[in-house]
Design a protein around this motif. Sequence first.
Motif, PDB file in Angstrom:
ATOM      1  N   ARG A 160       0.828  -1.206   0.000  1.00 24.29           N
ATOM      2  CA  ARG A 160       0.000   0.000   0.000  1.00 24.29           C
ATOM      3  C   ARG A 160       0.862   1.256   0.000  1.00 24.29           C
ATOM      4  O   ARG A 160       0.604   2.207  -0.741  1.00 24.29           O
ATOM      5  CB  ARG A 160      -0.929   0.017   1.218  1.00 24.29           C
ATOM      6  CG  ARG A 160      -2.122  -0.898   1.111  1.00 24.29           C
ATOM      7  CD  ARG A 160      -3.183  -0.542   2.124  1.00 24.29           C
ATOM      8  NE  ARG A 160      -2.726  -0.652   3.505  1.00 24.29           N
ATOM      9  CZ  ARG A 160      -2.767  -1.777   4.210  1.00 24.29           C
ATOM     10  NH1 ARG A 160      -3.220  -2.882   3.658  1.00 24.29           N
ATOM     11  NH2 ARG A 160      -2.358  -1.790   5.462  1.00 24.29           N
ATOM     12  N   LEU A 161       1.881   1.264   0.850  1.00 18.20           N
ATOM     13  CA  LEU A 161       2.741   2.440   0.945  1.00 18.20           C
ATOM     14  C   LEU A 161       3.523   2.681  -0.340  1.00 18.20           C
ATOM     15  O   LEU A 161       3.800   3.822  -0.713  1.00 18.20           O
ATOM     16  CB  LEU A 161       3.704   2.287   2.122  1.00 18.20           C
ATOM     17  CG  LEU A 161       3.062   2.280   3.510  1.00 18.20           C
ATOM     18  CD1 LEU A 161       4.112   2.035   4.584  1.00 18.20           C
ATOM     19  CD2 LEU A 161       2.311   3.577   3.783  1.00 18.20           C
ATOM     20  N   SER A 162       3.874   1.607  -1.042  1.00 16.20           N
ATOM     21  CA  SER A 162       4.598   1.766  -2.305  1.00 16.20           C
ATOM     22  C   SER A 162       3.712   2.384  -3.377  1.00 16.20           C
ATOM     23  O   SER A 162       4.192   3.093  -4.267  1.00 16.20           O
ATOM     24  CB  SER A 162       5.152   0.418  -2.787  1.00 16.20           C
ATOM     25  OG  SER A 162       4.119  -0.447  -3.230  1.00 16.20           O
ATOM     26  N   VAL A 163       2.398   2.121  -3.297  1.00 12.20           N
ATOM     27  CA  VAL A 163       1.452   2.731  -4.234  1.00 12.20           C
ATOM     28  C   VAL A 163       1.237   4.193  -3.873  1.00 12.20           C
ATOM     29  O   VAL A 163       1.238   5.075  -4.731  1.00 12.20           O
ATOM     30  CB  VAL A 163       0.107   1.974  -4.214  1.00 12.20           C
ATOM     31  CG1 VAL A 163      -0.944   2.705  -5.044  1.00 12.20           C
ATOM     32  CG2 VAL A 163       0.283   0.554  -4.735  1.00 12.20           C
ATOM     33  N   GLN A 164       1.051   4.466  -2.587  1.00 10.39           N
ATOM     34  CA  GLN A 164       0.709   5.809  -2.144  1.00 10.39           C
ATOM     35  C   GLN A 164       1.905   6.744  -2.102  1.00 10.39           C
ATOM     36  O   GLN A 164       1.793   7.927  -2.415  1.00 10.39           O
ATOM     37  CB  GLN A 164       0.071   5.743  -0.753  1.00 10.39           C
ATOM     38  CG  GLN A 164      -0.456   7.086  -0.263  1.00 10.39           C
ATOM     39  CD  GLN A 164      -1.122   6.979   1.093  1.00 10.39           C
ATOM     40  OE1 GLN A 164      -0.969   5.990   1.797  1.00 10.39           O
ATOM     41  NE2 GLN A 164      -1.859   8.014   1.459  1.00 10.39           N
ATOM     42  N   HIS A 165       3.073   6.223  -1.709  1.00  8.66           N
ATOM     43  CA  HIS A 165       4.232   7.077  -1.492  1.00  8.66           C
ATOM     44  C   HIS A 165       5.477   6.556  -2.203  1.00  8.66           C
ATOM     45  O   HIS A 165       6.597   6.820  -1.760  1.00  8.66           O
ATOM     46  CB  HIS A 165       4.529   7.183   0.010  1.00  8.66           C
ATOM     47  CG  HIS A 165       3.405   7.756   0.806  1.00  8.66           C
ATOM     48  ND1 HIS A 165       3.072   9.092   0.783  1.00  8.66           N
ATOM     49  CD2 HIS A 165       2.501   7.162   1.630  1.00  8.66           C
ATOM     50  CE1 HIS A 165       2.040   9.306   1.576  1.00  8.66           C
ATOM     51  NE2 HIS A 165       1.675   8.159   2.094  1.00  8.66           N
ATOM     52  N   GLY A 166       5.299   5.846  -3.295  1.00 11.13           N
ATOM     53  CA  GLY A 166       6.428   5.245  -3.981  1.00 11.13           C
ATOM     54  C   GLY A 166       6.868   6.002  -5.214  1.00 11.13           C
ATOM     55  O   GLY A 166       6.069   6.680  -5.857  1.00 11.13           O
ATOM     56  N   SER A 167       8.143   5.890  -5.519  1.00 15.83           N
ATOM     57  CA  SER A 167       8.677   6.419  -6.775  1.00 15.83           C
ATOM     58  C   SER A 167       9.339   5.261  -7.519  1.00 15.83           C
ATOM     59  O   SER A 167       9.996   4.412  -6.915  1.00 15.83           O
ATOM     60  CB  SER A 167       9.686   7.543  -6.515  1.00 15.83           C
ATOM     61  OG  SER A 167      10.722   7.109  -5.664  1.00 15.83           O
TER      62      SER A 167
END
Length: 217
Positions: A156-163
Amino acid sequence: MSIYNAEYTINYEYRNVLLTHFKDMGEIIDFNKDTLIEFEYKKLNYIYLILNGIVKQFFLDSNGVEKTILILTKGDMFGEITMIQNDYDRVITRTYSPVKVCKINKDIFYNYLKNNPYVYDSILLMITTKFRILMYQIYDKTYLSTKERLFSLLRRLSVQHGSLKETGYEINLNLTHEELATMIGSTRSTVTKLLKTLESEGKITRNGKKIIFHYKI
């Protein structure tokens, strides 16, 4: 289907729309890192739009331990549920980094939507996106093992706050093992062990505090 291979999508298309329409609609305020913006049990007649930076929303349990529910970033709004319901806030909002917000009065917000009803689509998408994230958390807590909950959170965090990097998506948050543990209802030592396991399985790599999540595993 394994949790590691299950399809996972979240739609953040609303962010640019909300920035375009509301970034100049209210008072611009800058907050330093680790600053409380809103507290529990406070009525709001305004809404916040994040112009830059990251905020964390959480509850405190009976022992004073934080239970993070949402991490929001540029283009997200917060305070909308309390404002719409006209009741008291149930979460605490604190900056995770230096943050710039636009604080928009309730009447100004509603009047703009009345004159531009097509923007409601993006407001609805934002609210349902948050609801979807909360549903994932309920599902994870109910049905998944600790290892699967950690994997799901990192996804989830990679989708929301990932580059995007060459091998996956780097999570642009310097989360401590303690913070990850509180987000999945576990302990710091368990998270440390599970991160090593996920890395040995090739599902993530770590570079200091940064985590790169590998999608095509």
